[in-house]
Write a protein that holds these residues in place. Structure first.
Motif, PDB file in Angstrom:
ATOM      1  N   GLU A  38     125.420 112.309  45.711  1.00  0.00           N
ATOM      2  CA  GLU A  38     125.201 113.588  46.369  1.00  0.00           C
ATOM      3  C   GLU A  38     123.752 113.688  46.840  1.00  0.00           C
ATOM      4  O   GLU A  38     122.909 112.904  46.398  1.00  0.00           O
ATOM      5  CB  GLU A  38     125.518 114.734  45.391  1.00  0.00           C
ATOM      6  N   ASP A  45     121.439 115.623  45.916  1.00  0.00           N
ATOM      7  CA  ASP A  45     120.510 115.884  44.815  1.00  0.00           C
ATOM      8  C   ASP A  45     120.407 114.748  43.811  1.00  0.00           C
ATOM      9  O   ASP A  45     119.546 114.780  42.929  1.00  0.00           O
ATOM     10  CB  ASP A  45     120.906 117.166  44.083  1.00  0.00           C
ATOM     11  N   GLU A  47     110.710 122.069  43.828  1.00  0.00           N
ATOM     12  CA  GLU A  47     111.813 122.480  44.693  1.00  0.00           C
ATOM     13  C   GLU A  47     113.081 121.646  44.461  1.00  0.00           C
ATOM     14  O   GLU A  47     114.173 122.038  44.865  1.00  0.00           O
ATOM     15  CB  GLU A  47     111.407 122.446  46.169  1.00  0.00           C
ATOM     16  N   SER A  48     112.954 120.494  43.781  1.00  0.00           N
ATOM     17  CA  SER A  48     114.118 119.655  43.486  1.00  0.00           C
ATOM     18  C   SER A  48     114.776 119.991  42.155  1.00  0.00           C
ATOM     19  O   SER A  48     115.898 119.543  41.884  1.00  0.00           O
ATOM     20  CB  SER A  48     113.699 118.179  43.472  1.00  0.00           C
ATOM     21  N   PRO A 104     116.190 122.817  40.830  1.00  0.00           N
ATOM     22  CA  PRO A 104     117.502 123.489  40.796  1.00  0.00           C
ATOM     23  C   PRO A 104     118.663 122.573  41.170  1.00  0.00           C
ATOM     24  O   PRO A 104     119.685 122.558  40.484  1.00  0.00           O
ATOM     25  CB  PRO A 104     117.350 124.630  41.804  1.00  0.00           C
ATOM     26  N   GLY A 105     118.506 121.789  42.214  1.00  0.00           N
ATOM     27  CA  GLY A 105     119.599 120.906  42.641  1.00  0.00           C
ATOM     28  C   GLY A 105     119.862 119.787  41.656  1.00  0.00           C
ATOM     29  O   GLY A 105     121.026 119.498  41.323  1.00  0.00           O
ATOM     30  N   TYR A 106     118.797 119.152  41.176  1.00  0.00           N
ATOM     31  CA  TYR A 106     118.951 118.040  40.245  1.00  0.00           C
ATOM     32  C   TYR A 106     119.598 118.513  38.943  1.00  0.00           C
ATOM     33  O   TYR A 106     120.567 117.922  38.470  1.00  0.00           O
ATOM     34  CB  TYR A 106     117.602 117.367  39.970  1.00  0.00           C
ATOM     35  N   ALA A 147     121.297 121.237  38.398  1.00  0.00           N
ATOM     36  CA  ALA A 147     122.660 121.726  38.634  1.00  0.00           C
ATOM     37  C   ALA A 147     123.631 120.544  38.598  1.00  0.00           C
ATOM     38  O   ALA A 147     124.727 120.647  38.040  1.00  0.00           O
ATOM     39  CB  ALA A 147     122.745 122.470  39.960  1.00  0.00           C
ATOM     40  N   LEU A 148     123.212 119.409  39.165  1.00  0.00           N
ATOM     41  CA  LEU A 148     124.041 118.207  39.129  1.00  0.00           C
ATOM     42  C   LEU A 148     124.199 117.716  37.690  1.00  0.00           C
ATOM     43  O   LEU A 148     125.312 117.393  37.256  1.00  0.00           O
ATOM     44  CB  LEU A 148     123.435 117.118  40.014  1.00  0.00           C
TER      45      LEU A 148
END
Length: 139
Positions: free
Chosen positions: A22, A24, A56-57, A59-61, A63-64
């Motif tokens: 993905e 992230d 900034e990375s 939340p995405g990381y 969340a994964l």
């Protein structure tokens, strides 16, 4: 980064039993799992430690990572998961990676002395990767 095993997996140059790929991050089975279904989650960019992950990375990381913790439990029928990051010490590959390890009551894991196991063959490893990937897709 040249010579980084995880960068090679992210780029597709090196094989891995991928669970997901993905924006992230990429998740794949650890080749020397603590327990079968042990997943590693790595950011796409070559970063060595958690401190190197740009704010900034986060939340995405994470969340994964969270989604994979849920998927490992659901897909493998585990009682829970152990989620961990080593920074420098005990970091066998100098690329940020998060361990998502399936747990069951009485599995023998004590503290940080992790027994290691092996998959019987690639087909068994692929089956575990597929189960987690299927749970990830539905969760």
């Amino acid at each position: 980064m040249a010579g980084c095993v995880f960068c090679g997996i992210v780029s597709g140059e090196l094989p891995a039993m991928r669970v997901t790929d993905e924006p992230d991050g990429v998740a794949f089975l650890d080749t020397r799992p603590v327990f079968k279904g042990h997943v590693l989650v790595v950011p796409r960019a070559h970063l060595v430690t958690l401190a190197d992950l740009p704010p900034e990375s986060l939340p995405g990381y994470f969340a994964l990572v969270r989604r994979l913790a849920v998927a490992v439990e659901a897909g493998l029928g585990a009682g829970g998961t152990f989620v961990a990051i080593n920074n420098k010490v005990s970091q066998s590959v100098p690329h940020l990676h998060t361990h998502v390890v399936p747990r069951t009551k009485g599995d023998g894991l004590r503290g940080f002395f992790w027994p290691r196991t092996r998959y019987v063959d690639d087909a068994e490893a692929q089956e575990y990767a597929g189960r987690v990937a299927a749970a990830l897709a539905t969760g």
